[in-house]
Design an enzyme around this catalytic site. Structure first.
Site, PDB file in Angstrom:
ATOM      1  CG  ASP A  31     -38.319 -32.036 -25.603  1.00 27.94           C
ATOM      2  OD1 ASP A  31     -39.334 -32.528 -25.092  1.00 27.94           O
ATOM      3  OD2 ASP A  31     -37.954 -30.867 -25.393  1.00 27.94           O
ATOM      4  NE  ARG A  49     -47.180 -26.223 -31.052  1.00 30.04           N
ATOM      5  CZ  ARG A  49     -47.638 -26.338 -29.827  1.00 30.04           C
ATOM      6  NH1 ARG A  49     -48.470 -27.303 -29.546  1.00 30.04           N
ATOM      7  NH2 ARG A  49     -47.256 -25.511 -28.891  1.00 30.04           N
ATOM      8  CE  LYS A  64     -41.025 -25.996 -29.732  1.00 28.26           C
ATOM      9  NZ  LYS A  64     -41.856 -26.047 -28.522  1.00 28.26           N
ATOM     10  CG  ASN A  65     -38.831 -25.650 -26.228  1.00 28.85           C
ATOM     11  OD1 ASN A  65     -39.824 -25.220 -26.793  1.00 28.85           O
ATOM     12  ND2 ASN A  65     -38.655 -26.933 -25.970  1.00 28.85           N
ATOM     13  NE  ARG A  87     -46.174 -30.013 -21.009  1.00 25.26           N
ATOM     14  CZ  ARG A  87     -45.652 -29.497 -22.107  1.00 25.26           C
ATOM     15  NH1 ARG A  87     -46.239 -29.664 -23.250  1.00 25.26           N
ATOM     16  NH2 ARG A  87     -44.541 -28.799 -22.056  1.00 25.26           N
ATOM     17  CB  CYS A 137     -50.845 -30.704 -24.107  1.00 23.40           C
ATOM     18  SG  CYS A 137     -49.196 -31.280 -23.788  1.00 23.40           S
TER      19      CYS A 137
HETATM   20  N1  EPU Z   1     -44.577 -30.249 -13.534  1.00 24.42           N
HETATM   21  C1  EPU Z   1     -45.436 -30.246 -12.454  1.00 24.42           C
HETATM   22  N2  EPU Z   1     -45.775 -29.042 -11.893  1.00 24.42           N
HETATM   23  C2  EPU Z   1     -45.306 -27.860 -12.381  1.00 24.42           C
HETATM   24  C3  EPU Z   1     -44.429 -27.878 -13.491  1.00 24.42           C
HETATM   25  C4  EPU Z   1     -44.069 -29.089 -14.049  1.00 24.42           C
HETATM   26  O1  EPU Z   1     -45.895 -31.289 -11.996  1.00 24.42           O
HETATM   27  O2  EPU Z   1     -45.654 -26.798 -11.844  1.00 24.42           O
HETATM   28  C5  EPU Z   1     -44.217 -31.527 -14.178  1.00 24.42           C
HETATM   29  C6  EPU Z   1     -44.815 -31.601 -15.587  1.00 24.42           C
HETATM   30  O3  EPU Z   1     -46.137 -32.081 -15.577  1.00 24.42           O
HETATM   31  C7  EPU Z   1     -43.858 -32.535 -16.297  1.00 24.42           C
HETATM   32  C8  EPU Z   1     -42.502 -32.265 -15.603  1.00 24.42           C
HETATM   33  O4  EPU Z   1     -42.826 -31.580 -14.385  1.00 24.42           O
HETATM   34  O5  EPU Z   1     -44.244 -33.858 -16.073  1.00 24.42           O
HETATM   35  C9  EPU Z   1     -41.532 -31.437 -16.401  1.00 24.42           C
HETATM   36  O6  EPU Z   1     -42.135 -30.233 -16.808  1.00 24.42           O
HETATM   37  P1  EPU Z   1     -41.354 -28.877 -17.103  1.00 24.42           P
HETATM   38  O7  EPU Z   1     -42.019 -27.789 -16.360  1.00 24.42           O
HETATM   39  O8  EPU Z   1     -39.891 -29.087 -16.883  1.00 24.42           O
HETATM   40  O9  EPU Z   1     -41.598 -28.719 -18.664  1.00 24.42           O
HETATM   41  P2  EPU Z   1     -42.148 -27.465 -19.465  1.00 24.42           P
HETATM   42  O10 EPU Z   1     -41.469 -26.223 -19.018  1.00 24.42           O
HETATM   43  O11 EPU Z   1     -43.620 -27.491 -19.473  1.00 24.42           O
HETATM   44  C10 EPU Z   1     -40.285 -27.577 -21.323  1.00 24.42           C
HETATM   45  C11 EPU Z   1     -40.286 -27.713 -22.825  1.00 24.42           C
HETATM   46  C12 EPU Z   1     -40.708 -29.115 -23.229  1.00 24.42           C
HETATM   47  C13 EPU Z   1     -39.749 -30.118 -22.575  1.00 24.42           C
HETATM   48  C14 EPU Z   1     -39.689 -29.905 -21.057  1.00 24.42           C
HETATM   49  C15 EPU Z   1     -38.681 -30.785 -20.369  1.00 24.42           C
HETATM   50  C16 EPU Z   1     -40.862 -25.485 -23.547  1.00 24.42           C
HETATM   51  C17 EPU Z   1     -41.819 -24.611 -24.230  1.00 24.42           C
HETATM   52  N3  EPU Z   1     -41.210 -26.755 -23.407  1.00 24.42           N
HETATM   53  O12 EPU Z   1     -41.634 -27.822 -20.914  1.00 24.42           O
HETATM   54  O13 EPU Z   1     -40.581 -29.194 -24.634  1.00 24.42           O
HETATM   55  O14 EPU Z   1     -40.189 -31.421 -22.843  1.00 24.42           O
HETATM   56  O15 EPU Z   1     -39.379 -28.530 -20.767  1.00 24.42           O
HETATM   57  O16 EPU Z   1     -37.430 -30.615 -20.904  1.00 24.42           O
HETATM   58  O17 EPU Z   1     -39.799 -25.052 -23.158  1.00 24.42           O
HETATM   59  C18 EPU Z   1     -41.150 -29.871 -26.820  1.00 24.42           C
HETATM   60  O18 EPU Z   1     -40.388 -29.009 -27.251  1.00 24.42           O
HETATM   61  O19 EPU Z   1     -41.643 -30.765 -27.560  1.00 24.42           O
HETATM   62  C19 EPU Z   1     -41.508 -29.866 -25.397  1.00 24.42           C
HETATM   63  C20 EPU Z   1     -42.575 -30.495 -24.919  1.00 24.42           C
END
Ligand code: EPU
Length: 447
Positions: free
Chosen positions: A316, A408, A29-30, A130, A125
């Protein structure tokens, strides 16, 4: 008093069955959601295979349609085609982005292709705040002017110029948005402290097959040498298997003291997780490059886990490891270091008899002899998955509500579990917790 309840889907699990057999893992998915956004960069029809049938994929298709792309979803073939020859709008609406925050990644693709994007801010969320500040700083560094207005990010650039961008945290989403925006920038972009997740590598591979020039994906430094629009060609591409779905079925075989084969898996994506499960007492054997056999004959032992960006222990899969720790011998210490609120499974696991003490982002899990079935609520995707694992090993019946969260991320969840011998049933029931006010009686939600 009238009950104005809504009909909701729930899952009933009778625990205690040893799971045996084979599971075929779906596409990630991701990864696929980001490939879909990447298809916006190219004029013409691209096709992606190994696409899981999930609500998030449907929402992303809607987002792409809203931007003017023509999309087709072939459920039988598990493929989608995206023709982004004509982008007719650069606006991704709040109604869609708020339903699935991963769609925020269209920001980078639109800025790259159209030099303009108006994308709703996804907001926080259940699992944490996030923020998207690194996404925005990265795009600004490339020469984009960004204004936040009425809940939308309005990004506009005359031209994009490659530069060095250092991420304070190796954010998956920020790395993806910056990569997407810099494919068509002038000159070279270097992302330092980039996320190294397999989904990042998949996106870079997809873009390179399309004609982009990206090196270093999978390491902490990614270099994107800008190319011209005419260098990009539509492609056909197969996405990687879902490592988190695979990790979930590994936990299921171990939790039930079963034995099973997991196919369409890239075991190298799960090295850290596998080593922790092995330390807990599981037997994990490589059968061939894309299949493993998982079993567990011993009593599980406690484990210490700290979630980290890839290649560390994946956040995850933290809730899944916690479900196993609830019945392991000794005290496990689990530290969640990525999200502020990713222990939402804890109160539900306690209802089943788990002994968990939580202090901020640390959980002490003292193994109990066994869990017992209970009525449970999924609060988010991975917390929900951990309840499924806990229910499969518990004595008696569990009912899990709010399963739309689980849907999801897990394609054909109950079918796949039934195939390996689980007693699991999806059913529809009136949710009487929502009771309308009638003649002065207080509704339950007001109490
Ligand atoms: N963060 C910031 N500022 C930013 C971006 C991130 O402070 O601009 C913080 C976030 O708040 C969080 C941390 O950095 O605490 C990590 O966030 P990241 O950006 O790496 O995560 P994401 O891209 O929002 C993806 C996956 C998540 C998975 C994370 C970490 C997708 C759609 N989602 O999220 O998957 O937990 O990377 O590996 O790719 C799931 O599948 O259940 C899921 C939540």
């Amino acid at each position: 008093m009238s009950t104005g309840g809504t009909l909701t889907e729930k899952i009933r699990i009778i625990g205690g069955k040893q799971l045996k057999g084979e599971v075929l893992i779906s596409g990630a998915k991701n990864a696929v959601l980001k490939l879909m956004a990447a298809a916006l960069l190219v004029k013409g029809e691209s096709k992606i295979y190994n696409v899981p049938e999930l609500t998030d994929v449907i929402i992303m298709l809607n987002v792409l349609e809203q931007l003017g792309a023509k999309t087709k979803y072939d459920k039988k073939e598990k493929s989608i085609t995206i023709d982004a020859s004509n982008i007719t709008s650069v606006r991704a609406s709040y109604e869609l982005v708020s339903r699935m925050r991963a769609s925020f990644v269209v920001l980078g693709a639109l800025v790259g292709r159209c030099k303009e994007a108006i994308v709703a801010l996804p907001g926080g969320c259940a699992i944490g705040e996030r923020k998207v500040d690194f996404h925005i700083k990265g795009l600004e560094a490339l020469g984009t002017n960004i204004k936040i207005e009425n809940g939308y990010v309005h990004a506009k650039a005359r031209k994009l110029t490659g530069t060095d961008i250092y991420l304070d945290i190796p954010s998956v989403g920020a790395t993806e948005n910056i990569m997407l925006a810099s494919v068509l920038a002038e000159g070279s972009t270097r992302i330092q402290n980039a996320a190294q997740e397999p989904e990042i590598v998949d996106l870079a591979n997809f873009l390179n097959v399309m004609g982009a020039d990206i090196t270093g994906a999978g390491t902490s430094e990614i270099i994107i040498n800008g190319v011209k629009q005419e260098d990009l060609k539509p492609i056909e591409y197969t996405t990687i298997p879902d490592r988190i779905e695979a990790g979930t079925y590994m936990a299921a075989f171990i939790a039930t003291k079963g034995k099973g084969v997991i196919r369409n898996i890239f075991p190298g994506h799960l090295t850290f997780y596998t080593s922790k499960l092995t330390k807990m007492g599981a037997d994990i054997k490589l059968l061939d490059p894309t299949s493993i056999e998982v079993s567990c004959r011993r009593k599980l032992e406690a484990i210490n886990i700290i979630t980290q960006p890839y290649p560390g222990f994946p956040t995850d899969l933290q809730s899944l490891a916690m479900a196993l720790a609830t019945v392991a011998e000794g005290v496990s210490i689990i530290t969640e270091s990525l999200y502020e609120n990713r222990f939402m499974q804890v109160p539900e696991l306690r209802k089943m008899g788990a002994d968990i003490h939580q202090e901020r982002n640390h959980a002490l899990v003292k193994g109990v002899k066994n869990l017992t079935g209970a009525n449970l609520k999924a609060s988010d995707l991975r917390a929900g998955a951990s309840l499924v694992i806990a229910a499969l090993m518990a004595e008696g019946q569990s009912i899990i509500e709010n399963i739309y969260h689980i849907d999801r991320g897990y394609e054909l969840l109950e079918n796949k579990f039934k195939m390996i011998g689980a007693d699991i049933q999806r059913f529809i029931e009136e949710d009487t917790a929502i009771i309308t006010q009638d003649k002065g009686n207080l509704s339950e939600s007001q109490l």
